[in-house]
Design a protein around this motif. Structure first.
Motif, PDB file in Angstrom:
ATOM      1  N   ARG A 170     -21.164  -6.467 -17.250  1.00 30.95           N
ATOM      2  CA  ARG A 170     -21.372  -7.556 -16.291  1.00 30.95           C
ATOM      3  C   ARG A 170     -22.224  -7.093 -15.115  1.00 30.95           C
ATOM      4  O   ARG A 170     -23.135  -7.807 -14.669  1.00 30.95           O
ATOM      5  CB  ARG A 170     -20.007  -8.068 -15.813  1.00 30.95           C
ATOM      6  CG  ARG A 170     -20.053  -9.256 -14.883  1.00 30.95           C
ATOM      7  CD  ARG A 170     -18.648  -9.774 -14.641  1.00 30.95           C
ATOM      8  NE  ARG A 170     -17.789  -8.760 -14.059  1.00 30.95           N
ATOM      9  CZ  ARG A 170     -17.689  -8.515 -12.752  1.00 30.95           C
ATOM     10  NH1 ARG A 170     -18.389  -9.240 -11.888  1.00 30.95           N
ATOM     11  NH2 ARG A 170     -16.874  -7.589 -12.300  1.00 30.95           N
TER      12      ARG A 170
ATOM     13  N   SER B 197     -20.128  -1.514 -15.746  1.00 29.87           N
ATOM     14  CA  SER B 197     -19.700  -2.509 -16.730  1.00 29.87           C
ATOM     15  C   SER B 197     -20.896  -3.336 -17.194  1.00 29.87           C
ATOM     16  O   SER B 197     -21.909  -3.448 -16.480  1.00 29.87           O
ATOM     17  CB  SER B 197     -18.652  -3.438 -16.120  1.00 29.87           C
ATOM     18  OG  SER B 197     -19.254  -4.275 -15.142  1.00 29.87           O
TER      19      SER B 197
ATOM     20  N   ASP C 199     -17.655  -8.146 -26.981  1.00 39.54           N
ATOM     21  CA  ASP C 199     -16.469  -7.631 -26.288  1.00 39.54           C
ATOM     22  C   ASP C 199     -15.683  -8.732 -25.585  1.00 39.54           C
ATOM     23  O   ASP C 199     -14.511  -8.534 -25.240  1.00 39.54           O
ATOM     24  CB  ASP C 199     -16.870  -6.563 -25.262  1.00 39.54           C
ATOM     25  CG  ASP C 199     -17.024  -5.189 -25.898  1.00 39.54           C
ATOM     26  OD1 ASP C 199     -16.718  -5.062 -27.106  1.00 39.54           O
ATOM     27  OD2 ASP C 199     -17.448  -4.256 -25.198  1.00 39.54           O
ATOM     28  N   SER C 200     -16.315  -9.878 -25.345  1.00 43.31           N
ATOM     29  CA  SER C 200     -15.646 -10.947 -24.602  1.00 43.31           C
ATOM     30  C   SER C 200     -14.864 -11.885 -25.505  1.00 43.31           C
ATOM     31  O   SER C 200     -14.262 -12.841 -25.018  1.00 43.31           O
ATOM     32  CB  SER C 200     -16.688 -11.748 -23.803  1.00 43.31           C
ATOM     33  OG  SER C 200     -17.604 -12.390 -24.675  1.00 43.31           O
TER      34      SER C 200
ATOM     35  N   LEU D 266     -21.544  -7.494 -24.333  1.00 48.67           N
ATOM     36  CA  LEU D 266     -20.622  -8.432 -23.695  1.00 48.67           C
ATOM     37  C   LEU D 266     -20.312  -9.600 -24.630  1.00 48.67           C
ATOM     38  O   LEU D 266     -19.192 -10.124 -24.628  1.00 48.67           O
ATOM     39  CB  LEU D 266     -21.226  -8.937 -22.387  1.00 48.67           C
ATOM     40  CG  LEU D 266     -20.288  -9.666 -21.420  1.00 48.67           C
ATOM     41  CD1 LEU D 266     -19.113  -8.776 -21.046  1.00 48.67           C
ATOM     42  CD2 LEU D 266     -21.043 -10.090 -20.163  1.00 48.67           C
TER      43      LEU D 266
ATOM     44  N   ALA E  50     -19.299 -15.176 -18.469  1.00 50.45           N
ATOM     45  CA  ALA E  50     -20.355 -14.292 -17.979  1.00 50.45           C
ATOM     46  C   ALA E  50     -21.377 -14.016 -19.073  1.00 50.45           C
ATOM     47  O   ALA E  50     -22.592 -14.011 -18.827  1.00 50.45           O
ATOM     48  CB  ALA E  50     -19.747 -12.985 -17.478  1.00 50.45           C
ATOM     49  N   SER E  51     -20.890 -13.787 -20.288  1.00 48.16           N
ATOM     50  CA  SER E  51     -21.787 -13.544 -21.410  1.00 48.16           C
ATOM     51  C   SER E  51     -22.683 -14.749 -21.669  1.00 48.16           C
ATOM     52  O   SER E  51     -23.911 -14.617 -21.833  1.00 48.16           O
ATOM     53  CB  SER E  51     -20.961 -13.221 -22.664  1.00 48.16           C
ATOM     54  OG  SER E  51     -21.757 -13.234 -23.826  1.00 48.16           O
TER      55      SER E  51
ATOM     56  N   ARG F 172     -12.017 -17.606 -20.434  1.00 44.80           N
ATOM     57  CA  ARG F 172     -12.190 -16.166 -20.219  1.00 44.80           C
ATOM     58  C   ARG F 172     -13.418 -15.926 -19.341  1.00 44.80           C
ATOM     59  O   ARG F 172     -14.536 -16.270 -19.716  1.00 44.80           O
ATOM     60  CB  ARG F 172     -12.389 -15.443 -21.548  1.00 44.80           C
ATOM     61  CG  ARG F 172     -11.201 -15.498 -22.481  1.00 44.80           C
ATOM     62  CD  ARG F 172     -11.453 -14.601 -23.676  1.00 44.80           C
ATOM     63  NE  ARG F 172     -10.273 -14.493 -24.526  1.00 44.80           N
ATOM     64  CZ  ARG F 172     -10.080 -13.510 -25.396  1.00 44.80           C
ATOM     65  NH1 ARG F 172     -10.990 -12.554 -25.529  1.00 44.80           N
ATOM     66  NH2 ARG F 172      -8.988 -13.480 -26.125  1.00 44.80           N
TER      67      ARG F 172
ATOM     68  N   LEU G 178     -15.140 -13.271 -18.810  1.00 41.59           N
ATOM     69  CA  LEU G 178     -16.170 -12.454 -19.437  1.00 41.59           C
ATOM     70  C   LEU G 178     -16.969 -13.236 -20.480  1.00 41.59           C
ATOM     71  O   LEU G 178     -18.162 -12.999 -20.663  1.00 41.59           O
ATOM     72  CB  LEU G 178     -15.543 -11.207 -20.082  1.00 41.59           C
ATOM     73  CG  LEU G 178     -15.028 -10.145 -19.115  1.00 41.59           C
ATOM     74  CD1 LEU G 178     -14.569  -8.907 -19.866  1.00 41.59           C
ATOM     75  CD2 LEU G 178     -16.105  -9.758 -18.088  1.00 41.59           C
TER      76      LEU G 178
ATOM     77  N   ARG H  93     -15.533 -12.207 -12.728  1.00 39.92           N
ATOM     78  CA  ARG H  93     -14.897 -10.959 -13.142  1.00 39.92           C
ATOM     79  C   ARG H  93     -13.553 -11.256 -13.795  1.00 39.92           C
ATOM     80  O   ARG H  93     -12.908 -12.262 -13.493  1.00 39.92           O
ATOM     81  CB  ARG H  93     -14.709 -10.020 -11.954  1.00 39.92           C
ATOM     82  CG  ARG H  93     -13.859 -10.580 -10.825  1.00 39.92           C
ATOM     83  CD  ARG H  93     -13.742  -9.563  -9.697  1.00 39.92           C
ATOM     84  NE  ARG H  93     -12.950 -10.062  -8.607  1.00 39.92           N
ATOM     85  CZ  ARG H  93     -13.422 -10.780  -7.605  1.00 39.92           C
ATOM     86  NH1 ARG H  93     -14.695 -11.095  -7.552  1.00 39.92           N
ATOM     87  NH2 ARG H  93     -12.628 -11.196  -6.637  1.00 39.92           N
ATOM     88  N   GLU H  94     -13.143 -10.367 -14.677  1.00 40.67           N
ATOM     89  CA  GLU H  94     -11.897 -10.547 -15.414  1.00 40.67           C
ATOM     90  C   GLU H  94     -10.712 -10.482 -14.466  1.00 40.67           C
ATOM     91  O   GLU H  94     -10.636  -9.598 -13.599  1.00 40.67           O
ATOM     92  CB  GLU H  94     -11.743  -9.446 -16.469  1.00 40.67           C
ATOM     93  CG  GLU H  94     -10.687  -9.712 -17.524  1.00 40.67           C
ATOM     94  CD  GLU H  94     -11.076 -10.854 -18.442  1.00 40.67           C
ATOM     95  OE1 GLU H  94     -10.351 -11.876 -18.386  1.00 40.67           O
ATOM     96  OE2 GLU H  94     -12.045 -10.754 -19.176  1.00 40.67           O
TER      97      GLU H  94
END
Length: 348
Positions: free
Chosen positions: A218, A216, A271-272, A268, A156-157, A151, A153, A340-341
């Motif tokens: 991110r 967002s 939520d990720s 994040l 990213a987290s 994933r 995100l 990015r997603e």
């Protein structure tokens, strides 16, 4: 104990604030009070040390912790994972030992990277990380579900947390020492000076919820890293000047960037991942942050003292540390903009 508090607290927040708006507000407050603790801790410790023996500072912190421990069960609602299962002790053991080996290698590496103990520790860390990955793939209730790494995100987290520790937390963990040695500021004066950074972070993190829906998490992280890079660039040459006021603009700007980071990272993190794995997302996020912090402090010390520990050498070392921190922050911002997603393909 700290790991349990950090991971469990975000899991409890997701349970207590299930709506998106409530979660944004709650994680923003959570992030703000991380900054608030960083601001208040050194000041309280410095004040207590000035009034009494330095050991009393630990007593005051222990008393405050005990009060929270007594009040927490009355104020918090318990949450439980529907998955059940036992703690992943083999995974925790192998990952923990891998990180110990890695951080020991980074610490010893300051005295020479090609020495046999450093190489042995790095090899040990790599072997243990491979063992950890194998364990996580086979266990029914893994500490970290490695499939989540697919994933963007979640990546990213995790990356955002790692670079926050590496570029930001590590810098402001070590620069106060450099300020005292290069500018002659007292310990209490340095604590007060850096309240400007952490206090600004506290205020910005509280207000960051107003960005929800427009920016967002991110992109908030990317903006936070860019602000930090700009801020440390303004501090270049301050150590050599001996004028602590030259640090003030950079501390404010970096504080604003840190506020965005501290507000976006917890949001994040939860939520990720699926809702029932919020605590795992929080644990992975905070683990990454503190791996980055520990590795970053070792890196900052190595860079700052690479040319010696005289006053002139530390002036140059401080500038080098600032450049390294800014470069890492810009690299993090670029990485976050890439992660990015992916959108699902449109139906025919």
């Amino acid at each position: 104990a700290s790991a349990a508090i950090l991971a469990a607290s975000l899991g409890l927040l997701v349970h207590a604030f299930p709506s998106p708006a409530g979660r944004v507000r709650a994680t923003g407050v959570w992030g703000a009070f991380v900054s608030g603790g960083i601001a208040l801790g050194p000041v309280v410790a410095g004040a207590v040390t000035d009034l009494a023996d330095w050991r009393w500072a630990y007593g005051v912190l222990a008393l405050a912790t005990a009060v929270v421990a007594v009040l927490a069960p009355r104020a918090l609602t318990e949450s439980r994972s529907p998955r059940g299962g036992r703690p992943d002790l083999p995974g925790a053991l192998t990952l923990g030992l891998a990180l110990v080996a890695l951080l020991a290698a980074l610490t010893l590496g300051r005295d020479g990277w090609l020495r046999a103990p450093v190489g042995a520790l790095l090899v040990t860390a790599a072997v243990l990380l491979a063992a950890f990955a194998a364990i996580e793939r086979r266990t029914r209730t893994p500490m970290i579900d490695l499939t989540l790494l697919r994933r963007p995100l979640f990546l990213a987290s995790t990356a955002g947390a790692f670079f926050t520790g590496l570029a930001v937390v590590a810098l402001f963990s070590y620069v106060p020492t450099l300020v005292q040695h290069t500018m002659g500021v007292t310990a209490m004066g340095t604590a007060g000076l850096f309240v400007l950074w952490s206090g600004t972070s506290f205020v910005v993190a509280l207000q960051a919820r107003r960005l929800a829906g427009r920016v967002s998490p991110r992109h908030q992280l990317a903006a936070g890293f860019v602000l930090h890079a700009v801020a440390v660039a303004t501090m270049l040459g301050a150590a050599g000047s001996g004028d602590w006021t030259r640090l003030l603009p950079g501390l404010v700007v970096s504080g604003a960037g840190s506020g965005l980071l501290n507000a976006a990272l917890p949001l994040l993190a939860v939520d990720s991942v699926p809702t029932d794995r919020a605590a795992m997302g929080s644990g992975a996020n905070n683990t990454s942050r503190y791996i980055g912090s520990a590795a970053g402090v070792a890196l900052m010390i190595a860079v700052a003292t690479s040319t010696g520990t005289t006053r002139h050498a530390l002036d140059r070392g401080t500038n080098a540390v600032l450049v390294v921190s800014a470069a890492l922050a810009l690299a993090a911002a670029a990485l976050l903009l890439v992660l990015r997603e992916r959108r699902a393909p449109a139906a025919d």
